[in-house]
Enzyme design. Sequence first.
Site, PDB file in Angstrom:
ATOM      1  N   THR A 125       0.840  -1.196   0.000  1.00 33.05           N
ATOM      2  CA  THR A 125       0.000   0.000   0.000  1.00 33.05           C
ATOM      3  C   THR A 125       0.872   1.242   0.000  1.00 33.05           C
ATOM      4  OG1 THR A 125      -1.433   1.319   1.449  1.00 33.05           O
ATOM      5  CG2 THR A 125      -0.143  -0.362   2.512  1.00 33.05           C
ATOM      6  N   ASP A 126       0.312   2.361  -0.469  1.00 30.88           N
ATOM      7  CA  ASP A 126       1.062   3.629  -0.412  1.00 30.88           C
ATOM      8  C   ASP A 126       1.233   4.109   1.037  1.00 30.88           C
ATOM      9  OD1 ASP A 126      -1.595   4.361   0.074  1.00 30.88           O
ATOM     10  OD2 ASP A 126      -1.598   6.047  -1.321  1.00 30.88           O
ATOM     11  N   GLU A 127       0.450   3.508   1.963  1.00 32.24           N
ATOM     12  CA  GLU A 127       0.532   3.968   3.357  1.00 32.24           C
ATOM     13  C   GLU A 127       1.871   3.614   3.999  1.00 32.24           C
ATOM     14  OE1 GLU A 127      -3.102   3.582   5.643  1.00 32.24           O
ATOM     15  OE2 GLU A 127      -4.295   3.498   3.816  1.00 32.24           O
ATOM     16  N   TYR A 153      -1.790  -0.339  11.120  1.00 30.35           N
ATOM     17  CA  TYR A 153      -2.046  -1.021   9.841  1.00 30.35           C
ATOM     18  C   TYR A 153      -0.861  -0.822   8.891  1.00 30.35           C
ATOM     19  CZ  TYR A 153      -3.604  -1.332   4.961  1.00 30.35           C
ATOM     20  OH  TYR A 153      -3.680  -1.609   3.616  1.00 30.35           O
ATOM     21  N   LYS A 157       1.689  -3.591   7.216  1.00 27.45           N
ATOM     22  CA  LYS A 157       1.864  -3.777   5.768  1.00 27.45           C
ATOM     23  C   LYS A 157       3.329  -3.558   5.381  1.00 27.45           C
ATOM     24  CE  LYS A 157      -0.611  -4.557   2.917  1.00 27.45           C
ATOM     25  NZ  LYS A 157      -1.027  -5.874   2.358  1.00 27.45           N
TER      26      LYS A 157
END
Length: 340
Positions: A125-127, A153, A157
């Site tokens: 994810t970009d997060e 989260y 990831k």
Amino acid sequence: MGQTILVTGGAGFIGSNLVRFILENRPDDRVINLDALTYAGNLESLADLMDDPRHEFVHADIADVEKLEGVMPRVDSVLHLAAESHVDRSIHDPSLFLKTNIIGTQVLLDAAKRHGVGRFVYVSTDEVYGELPLDDKSQLFTEETPLKPNSPYAVSKTGGDMLARAYWHTYGMNVSITRCSNNFGAYQFPEKVIPLFVNKLIEGEQVPLYGDGSNVRDWLHVLDHCEAICRVLDDGKPGEAYNIGGNNERSNLELTRMLIDLCGRDESAIKHVEDRLGHDKRYAIDASKIRRELGWEPTRSAWPGALEETVQWYKDNRVWCDHVRSGEYKRFYAQNYSGS
Ligand code: NAD
Ligand code: TYD
């Protein structure tokens, strides 16, 4: 030549769209869909595909070594999507996120390594990059941006993302990583902002907008994401990460106003509630690497058309929404968000 692709998390939002995308667009390939059917996994999202001879569903946890032993000998490639995916839940209780997203990923990588699986794509994810400031729109996440995850989260990831890379670096596994921005489209569990707000607007309720609504997300249609994952599967370089984004930045307030409009409500439907803890301000993706190297571009993500279609899907699929919202989802929100 056709291959057997193991999709993990194929009963979730992106996974169910991806299984359907593969069956429709890659006629020589078969899918083994492995999913634990947590609150977020729903076989109703796959109802039209359950009898397809090229689709096999396996009810299993990614950390269940015995079940993995049963499927891995038949697998050519893995697309790993199974995860705990909701930031708010991770803030409330990080432990399951670390267990599934880090340990689960390690168990899956080990099983793929043991069986000499030829290709492994980790859907990140970009997060993992953290956040960008709101006041400098020239800044974008590139694949070289340091990883600085902010929520539990995002940390979980990032753990999976770095492990996937380590299995390439250490064991020479053929692993690539995708880092995508926020997805929208059909079959998204209605705890995420778009389906949550659409359901509430249709049902005459107010929508809980966190803080002042200035936080920005870069929205991509889920089928554009599915196409990008397949490009990376086919042509991504081992050990490399690919950013995927819609070039479609919107503040939450702007998004909310568009949804209000599409659902025939007015501004009184907005309820400003307490901000999410550690709420990332802005995500924005530079997707030039996947465009340049793999020829991918979003073709289904343009707003307002694509958003309108998505809203219509939720209006047309009330039964699906009611079914997935019953049970665990309702209990979680009753316990943790009553009165917000
Ligand atoms: P989702 O929550 O809708 O689906 C997750 C699926 O994984 C569910 O079907 C669930 O049953 C399954 N699952 C959870 N734990 C499992 C376990 N231990 N073993 C087997 N299956 C398990 O999530 P999503 O939005 O479809 O996201 C899919 C992947 O894409 C995730 O890895 C997420 O981090 C990533 N991602 C999502 C977005 C987004 O905007 N939704 C953006 C970028 C990346
Ligand atoms: P979400 O769909 O949870 O995705 P993510 O946290 O992975 O970006 O949230 C999208 C944005 O919407 C995020 O900035 C938080 C905001 N949001 C609200 O304002 N209210 C809500 O009830 C939810 C779920 C999200």
